[in-house]
Design a protein around this motif. Structure first.
Motif, PDB file in Angstrom:
ATOM      1  N   HIS A   1       9.685  27.994  -4.615  1.00 40.84           N
ATOM      2  CA  HIS A   1       9.405  29.123  -3.730  1.00 40.84           C
ATOM      3  C   HIS A   1       7.924  29.482  -3.734  1.00 40.84           C
ATOM      4  N   THR A   2       7.341  29.537  -4.899  1.00 45.89           N
ATOM      5  CA  THR A   2       5.915  29.866  -5.010  1.00 45.89           C
ATOM      6  C   THR A   2       5.057  28.769  -4.394  1.00 45.89           C
ATOM      7  N   SER A   3       5.452  27.518  -4.617  1.00 46.76           N
ATOM      8  CA  SER A   3       4.637  26.383  -4.188  1.00 46.76           C
ATOM      9  C   SER A   3       4.661  26.169  -2.677  1.00 46.76           C
ATOM     10  N   MET A   4       5.752  26.555  -2.005  1.00 54.47           N
ATOM     11  CA  MET A   4       5.830  26.310  -0.557  1.00 54.47           C
ATOM     12  C   MET A   4       4.897  27.231   0.227  1.00 54.47           C
ATOM     13  N   GLY A   5       4.459  28.331  -0.401  1.00 54.19           N
ATOM     14  CA  GLY A   5       3.522  29.235   0.251  1.00 54.19           C
ATOM     15  C   GLY A   5       4.216  30.335   1.043  1.00 54.19           C
ATOM     16  N   GLU A   6       3.498  31.420   1.264  1.00 59.24           N
ATOM     17  CA  GLU A   6       4.068  32.586   1.937  1.00 59.24           C
ATOM     18  C   GLU A   6       4.451  32.301   3.381  1.00 59.24           C
ATOM     19  N   LEU A   7       3.700  31.425   4.047  1.00 52.47           N
ATOM     20  CA  LEU A   7       3.974  31.133   5.454  1.00 52.47           C
ATOM     21  C   LEU A   7       5.353  30.513   5.619  1.00 52.47           C
ATOM     22  N   SER A   8       5.732  29.645   4.686  1.00 54.44           N
ATOM     23  CA  SER A   8       7.031  28.986   4.767  1.00 54.44           C
ATOM     24  C   SER A   8       8.139  29.863   4.203  1.00 54.44           C
ATOM     25  N   SER A   9       7.887  30.489   3.053  1.00 55.79           N
ATOM     26  CA  SER A   9       8.948  31.258   2.388  1.00 55.79           C
ATOM     27  C   SER A   9       9.350  32.501   3.174  1.00 55.79           C
ATOM     28  N   GLY A  10       8.460  32.990   4.036  1.00 56.65           N
ATOM     29  CA  GLY A  10       8.740  34.207   4.799  1.00 56.65           C
ATOM     30  C   GLY A  10       9.283  33.957   6.187  1.00 56.65           C
TER      31      GLY A  10
ATOM     32  N   LEU B   1       0.832  -1.212   0.000  1.00 54.64           N
ATOM     33  CA  LEU B   1       0.000   0.000   0.000  1.00 54.64           C
ATOM     34  C   LEU B   1       0.864   1.258   0.000  1.00 54.64           C
ATOM     35  N   ARG B   2       2.026   1.197   0.650  1.00 53.74           N
ATOM     36  CA  ARG B   2       2.933   2.344   0.652  1.00 53.74           C
ATOM     37  C   ARG B   2       3.616   2.517  -0.710  1.00 53.74           C
ATOM     38  N   LEU B   3       4.054   1.407  -1.288  1.00 52.95           N
ATOM     39  CA  LEU B   3       4.762   1.484  -2.563  1.00 52.95           C
ATOM     40  C   LEU B   3       3.850   1.941  -3.698  1.00 52.95           C
ATOM     41  N   LEU B   4       2.555   1.728  -3.550  1.00 53.60           N
ATOM     42  CA  LEU B   4       1.613   2.219  -4.564  1.00 53.60           C
ATOM     43  C   LEU B   4       1.649   3.740  -4.683  1.00 53.60           C
ATOM     44  N   LEU B   5       2.113   4.403  -3.632  1.00 56.01           N
ATOM     45  CA  LEU B   5       2.148   5.866  -3.611  1.00 56.01           C
ATOM     46  C   LEU B   5       3.522   6.417  -3.981  1.00 56.01           C
ATOM     47  N   ILE B   6       4.423   5.567  -4.471  1.00 55.23           N
ATOM     48  CA  ILE B   6       5.829   5.924  -4.598  1.00 55.23           C
ATOM     49  C   ILE B   6       6.061   7.161  -5.456  1.00 55.23           C
ATOM     50  N   ASP B   7       5.313   7.337  -6.536  1.00 53.48           N
ATOM     51  CA  ASP B   7       5.545   8.491  -7.413  1.00 53.48           C
ATOM     52  C   ASP B   7       4.447   9.542  -7.299  1.00 53.48           C
ATOM     53  N   ASN B   8       3.707   9.472  -6.182  1.00 51.18           N
ATOM     54  CA  ASN B   8       2.646  10.456  -5.953  1.00 51.18           C
ATOM     55  C   ASN B   8       3.235  11.775  -5.458  1.00 51.18           C
ATOM     56  N   THR B   9       2.716  12.882  -5.968  1.00 51.77           N
ATOM     57  CA  THR B   9       3.085  14.201  -5.464  1.00 51.77           C
ATOM     58  C   THR B   9       2.092  14.585  -4.368  1.00 51.77           C
ATOM     59  N   PRO B  10       2.561  14.844  -3.145  1.00 52.75           N
ATOM     60  CA  PRO B  10       1.645  15.163  -2.040  1.00 52.75           C
ATOM     61  C   PRO B  10       0.732  16.331  -2.392  1.00 52.75           C
ATOM     62  N   HIS B  11      -0.523  16.222  -1.978  1.00 54.32           N
ATOM     63  CA  HIS B  11      -1.473  17.297  -2.273  1.00 54.32           C
ATOM     64  C   HIS B  11      -2.184  17.817  -1.034  1.00 54.32           C
ATOM     65  N   LEU B  12      -2.056  17.130   0.092  1.00 51.12           N
ATOM     66  CA  LEU B  12      -2.679  17.620   1.322  1.00 51.12           C
ATOM     67  C   LEU B  12      -1.748  18.543   2.096  1.00 51.12           C
ATOM     68  N   SER B  13      -0.472  18.533   1.739  1.00 52.82           N
ATOM     69  CA  SER B  13       0.510  19.379   2.415  1.00 52.82           C
ATOM     70  C   SER B  13       1.543  19.839   1.401  1.00 52.82           C
ATOM     71  N   GLN B  14       2.019  21.075   1.569  1.00 54.12           N
ATOM     72  CA  GLN B  14       3.047  21.599   0.673  1.00 54.12           C
ATOM     73  C   GLN B  14       4.393  21.729   1.380  1.00 54.12           C
ATOM     74  N   ASP B  15       4.508  21.146   2.573  1.00 47.47           N
ATOM     75  CA  ASP B  15       5.742  21.247   3.344  1.00 47.47           C
ATOM     76  C   ASP B  15       6.942  20.681   2.595  1.00 47.47           C
ATOM     77  N   PHE B  16       6.703  19.678   1.748  1.00 49.33           N
ATOM     78  CA  PHE B  16       7.821  19.019   1.077  1.00 49.33           C
ATOM     79  C   PHE B  16       8.593  19.965   0.170  1.00 49.33           C
ATOM     80  N   PHE B  17       7.961  21.039  -0.298  1.00 44.01           N
ATOM     81  CA  PHE B  17       8.695  22.013  -1.105  1.00 44.01           C
ATOM     82  C   PHE B  17       9.788  22.692  -0.266  1.00 44.01           C
ATOM     83  N   ARG B  18       9.477  22.961   0.998  1.00 37.26           N
ATOM     84  CA  ARG B  18      10.506  23.555   1.883  1.00 37.26           C
ATOM     85  C   ARG B  18      11.605  22.538   2.165  1.00 37.26           C
TER      86      ARG B  18
END
Length: 469
Positions: free
Chosen positions: A141-150, A87-104
């Motif tokens: 930078h744009t994707s991580m959001g203002e809260l993280s980039s600032g 079940l974990r490996l099924l998500l291996i190439d998924n781009t997270p959509h519930l959180s943008q923290d991974f951009f930071r």
């Protein structure tokens, strides 16, 4: 009977795989559909646990016997492992959509790779300077959001090292970097599986209890799916406690120290070990942990680091607020009395109250006994979360994991109800639904009080020692 249980396990796996695929195809703002799928995933999860419990009684063999030998002779436990891994490996190439923290995470990784101290530079300032050392810098930078980039980063050194390794392996590809991070987190969950089985065996508890964590959709979505590193932190803290029970103090010290260097939160558990270690050994243990942690921070230390890191961490107590419980009640009263948000004041007081309660749990409860110590870890993190101004879903990982070694199951309820907090992302202004927050916490607190007081005489906590070292 055995064939029916085996078939049911397989059917649940197919259904779950389809549901996870559907879940991660939806946008974060599509809360209604996400909630329906999450409920269905939890129903499947309950089915897994029913089969696991029944399968233990029936000596159910889900996989060939030679696979079972890897899991203490139980092919049922092997089945739980392989299904959770699939079940974990099924998500291996998924781009997270519930959180943008991974951009930071990716941003910090490239900062460190290129010789920049990630604690000293704001992403906003890097972009303004026109620096070109970060691949896909404008998009990230744009994707991580203002809260993280600032704001300055607040991820400790070991976490930064993992970010850098993933960024190095992924090079200029965001997807490749995501995949490497995901593989690290899956390995952490495998570590949790192995050490949980070892600890359950030491405690004389059913090994199928690992399914309560390993097959939990909350865990799979928040850690593997959304790339939150609380799973790695939980693995290191679990390893530390296992080594403590196994009388391997130095391994325990190192695991604890690495956990703190990955995320600061394992420090909550340190006072709880006092009665288990006794005075002199406890002082030596704490001193050793402090030395390792200081060595970990040493390459980054400067006056700027102390100021900027402290201000970044302080934001979580005095500025940010999300999905809180007791704090929201205090805030509402504060509005009535003062006419403004009193978070600056309350954000300084609540951590002190949390510390006092945790110290009380440390010295009043009989934490020299393994199961009581494990439940004290659950209660301490639960207290911290109840008194926090910000409670994101992935914060629940440690108390959820450690609850499987105790008689308490209220954290399982919370791992279900906390998904209601995602309703805030369905509105353009990220407005929280107070009714959903009330439902989330009322259900959890009801189960907590019921288990703590009404079932105490039926299912008392064990004060026995572990069965072997």
């Amino acid at each position: 009977m055995e064939r029916r249980l085996t078939n049911a396990f397989g059917i649940l796996t197919i259904i779950s795989a389809v549901l996870y695929g559907w879940f991660f195809s939806l946008a974060r703002k599509d809360f209604s559909n996400l909630l329906v799928i999450y409920i269905l995933l939890f129903i499947a999860f309950l089915g897994y646990n029913y089969i696991s419990k029944k399968g233990t009684q029936e000596n159910l063999k889900l996989f060939p016997n030679f696979l079972g030998k890897w899991f203490y002779g139980s092919s049922l436990i092997g089945g739980i492992f392989f299904i959770g891994l699939i079940l974990r490996l099924l998500l291996i190439d998924n781009t997270p959509h519930l959180s943008q923290d991974f951009f930071r995470f990716i941003w910090d990784g490239h900062q460190l790779l290129n010789g920049y101290n990630p604690y000293l530079y704001l992403p906003d300032d890097i972009i303004k300077s026109g620096a070109s050392h970060i691949p896909n810098a404008t998009f990230i930078h744009t994707s991580m959001g203002e809260l993280s980039s600032g704001h300055y980063t607040n991820y400790p050194p070991l976490n930064q090292l993992f970010f850098a390794i993933a960024a190095w392996l992924g090079d200029e590809s965001i997807l490749a970097t995501i995949i490497w991070m995901r593989l690290f987190l899956i390995l952490a969950d495998i570590g949790i599986f192995i050490y949980s089985i070892k600890l359950l065996k030491l405690l004389g508890k059913p090994m199928w209890f690992i399914a309560l964590y390993f097959l939990n959709p909350f865990v799979i979505i928040e850690l593997t799916g959304n790339l939150h590193w609380e799973g790695m932190m939980a693995f290191l803290l679990l390893a530390s406690i296992y080594y403590l029970f196994s009388l391997k103090k130095w391994q325990s010290v190192l695991s604890m120290s690495y956990g703190i260097l990955l995320k600061l939160l394992p420090v909550i558990s340190l006072p709880l070990l006092f009665r288990r270690l006794k005075f002199k050994k406890a002082i030596l243990y704490y001193l050793a942990v402090a030395i390792v942690v200081m060595i970990g921070f040493a390459p980054f230390v400067s006056q700027d680091l102390l100021n900027k890191y402290a201000s970044s961490v302080g934001l979580w107590f005095g500025n940010f607020e999300f999905n809180a419980s007791i704090y929201y009640i205090i805030r509402a009263i504060g509005y009535q009395v003062t006419g403004y948000n009193i978070i600056q004041t309350v954000g300084r007081i609540l951590p002190v109250i949390t510390l006092v309660i945790i110290l009380g749990i440390s010295f009043i409860r009989k934490n020299e006994f393994p199961e009581i110590l494990l439940s004290s870890i659950v209660f301490s993190f639960f207290t911290y979360l109840l008194l926090s101004t910000t409670v994101h879903p992935w914060y629940l990982v440690i108390p959820l994991l450690f609850s499987i070694f105790t008689r308490y199951r209220f954290m399982l309820v919370w791992s279900f109800t906390i998904f209601l907090s995602y309703s805030a992302y369905s509105s353009e202004n990220f407005t929280e639904n107070n009714w959903f927050i009330a439902i989330e916490y009322i259900l959890v607190l009801f189960i907590f009080i019921f288990e703590l007081f009404l079932t105490k005489t039926i299912l008392p906590e064990s004060k026995g020692e572990i069965t072997n070292h």
